[in-house]
Design an enzyme around this catalytic site. Structure first.
Site, PDB file in Angstrom:
ATOM      1  N   ASN A  51       0.866  -1.066   0.097  1.00 50.60           N
ATOM      2  CA  ASN A  51       0.046   0.030  -0.033  1.00 50.60           C
ATOM      3  C   ASN A  51       0.831   1.220   0.114  1.00 50.60           C
ATOM      4  O   ASN A  51       1.834   1.404   0.882  1.00 50.60           O
ATOM      5  CB  ASN A  51      -0.933  -0.098   1.240  1.00 50.60           C
ATOM      6  CG  ASN A  51      -2.139   0.975   1.214  1.00 50.60           C
ATOM      7  OD1 ASN A  51      -2.783   1.099   0.026  1.00 50.60           O
ATOM      8  ND2 ASN A  51      -2.016   1.813   2.315  1.00 50.60           N
TER       9      ASN A  51
ATOM     10  N   HIS B 198      -4.666  10.107  -1.969  1.00 51.07           N
ATOM     11  CA  HIS B 198      -4.629  11.417  -1.430  1.00 51.07           C
ATOM     12  C   HIS B 198      -4.578  12.391  -2.111  1.00 51.07           C
ATOM     13  O   HIS B 198      -3.606  12.884  -2.584  1.00 51.07           O
ATOM     14  CB  HIS B 198      -3.966  11.256  -0.042  1.00 51.07           C
ATOM     15  CG  HIS B 198      -4.279  10.367   1.084  1.00 51.07           C
ATOM     16  ND1 HIS B 198      -5.285  10.215   1.693  1.00 51.07           N
ATOM     17  CD2 HIS B 198      -3.521   9.426   1.294  1.00 51.07           C
ATOM     18  CE1 HIS B 198      -5.672   9.305   2.304  1.00 51.07           C
ATOM     19  NE2 HIS B 198      -4.383   8.767   2.380  1.00 51.07           N
TER      20      HIS B 198
END
Ligand code: XIL
Length: 356
Positions: free
Chosen positions: A194, A229
């Site tokens: 991740n 993000h």
């Protein structure tokens, strides 16, 4: 296209189906990071159940939460997430077995030798992944191992080289070790690396290179978690190009931490109502680009609603309003944009959902 003029003060827009239903029709999971301490709030729980088919503890399984002291594993908050998912008919993602941040003081200040740290990390992976075997279907095994900035180098961290678990200076060797431990501890869970390719082009390159190398050498990695993000300055063509490169790896892709931060005022409201439309366009484009890749099987936002998002704190209140629901759980333009993109993908993919 959503042409209505946006304002968070508008009456709740409940027209159209939910993201959860649309995702099921597209054959993908649609998730949110959740905070089990918020489960006392009925409105929060109702939103979690209505809009999402997958949940992931935002912080509850990080070391500082699950390891209050060396000999104690506190699984109560993580178990509450599993119970909620069961009640709601949702899948559970796990986050995260090793990260440079969110580690407890006793660990950071412990002055452990690499061999001791190595044993502790292996024991942690075995205990935590083992505890949730059968409940957590996919794990972020390790998070953000590449340095911030444009170097694409390994990040200095307690697991890598400060002092590390015995593989300091050996590149991704410690990451490989974590995947091997995780596979042994939870043989049925999908194992993900991740990270956020939108941090920099070199992060994306380093991620692609590591996963390709692991696949080539038989290191057990099943997927890449793409945090994403984002903000209004996101370079969409570049991101779409990178997503295509991740798709070409052939492993599963989960968008794990999607949010699109916008400038906010002292009341944590968008400075400019027009930004909500631009935010919606970015969400729509990103979800559509991911769903064009057959490898993309899950998309998750980093939080349930704007009242429970890490962005205001992280940005010292310069940014916020980054999610699909406002702080009163009303659907924002971005919600409709995502639901539309999921519905369009359902028409293209034509697959029945793996879950509801
Ligand atoms: C963040 C949480 O949202 C915050 O509540 C916490 O204080 C710090 O961590 N990348 C990740 C996530 O992989 O775990 C981070 O979550 C956000 C950045």
């Amino acid at each position: 296209m959503n042409t209505r003029v946006a304002s968070v003060d508008d009456a709740p827009d409940v027209a159209g189906g939910t993201t959860r239903r649309a995702a099921a029709a597209a054959g993908v999971l649609f998730g949110a990071a959740v905070a089990p301490e918020c489960f006392v709030d009925d409105a929060y729980c109702a939103a979690v159940a209505e809009h999402f088919s997958m949940i992931e503890p935002e912080n509850a399984l990080k070391w500082a939460a699950v390891r209050p002291s060396r000999d104690v594993f506190d699984f109560a908050p993580g178990d509450a997430v599993v119970r909620a998912a069961r009640a709601n008919g949702q899948r559970v993602r796990g986050h995260v077995l090793a990260w440079h941040a969110y580690n407890p003081g006793w660990l950071r200040r412990g002055r452990f030798e690499p061999s001791e740290l190595c044993h502790m990390l292996q024991h942690h992976v075995e205990t935590v992944a083992g505890h949730y075997a059968g409940d957590i279907f996919a794990w972020d095994v390790v998070n953000e191992v590449f340095a911030d900035g444009a170097s694409g180098r390994m990040r200095a961290s307690m697991w890598y080289d400060r002092p590390g678990i015995g593989f300091a200076g050996q590149g991704t060797r410690y990451v490989e070790q974590l995947f091997r431990w995780a596979r042994a501890a939870a043989p049925d869970a999908l194992l993900f690396y991740n990270d956020d390719p939108s941090r920099s082009g070199s992060t994306a390159t380093a991620m692609l290179g590591m996963v390709a190398d692991f696949l080539h050498r038989g290191v057990p990695v099943d997927g890449v978690g793409l945090q994403l993000h984002l903000d209004l300055a996101t370079d969409l063509p570049q991101l779409e190009d990178e997503l295509g490169q991740f798709g070409a790896l052939g492993v599963e892709l989960h968008v794990t931490e999607l949010d699109v931060a916008i400038p906010t005022d002292a009341a944590r409201q968008p400075v400019n109502a027009h930004d909500l439309e631009r935010q919606a366009d970015i969400y729509r484009a990103v979800v559509a680009a991911c769903l064009r890749l057959p490898q993309c099987t899950a998309i998750q936002t980093w939080g349930v609603d704007d009242g429970h998002s890490w962005i205001p704190t992280f940005s010292h209140d310069a940014f916020g309003a980054a999610l699909l629901l406002d702080a009163s759980y009303r659907r924002k333009p971005a919600y409709r944009a995502v639901a539309d993109a999921l519905e369009a993908a359902a028409a293209l993919r034509g697959a029945p959902g793996p879950t509801q």
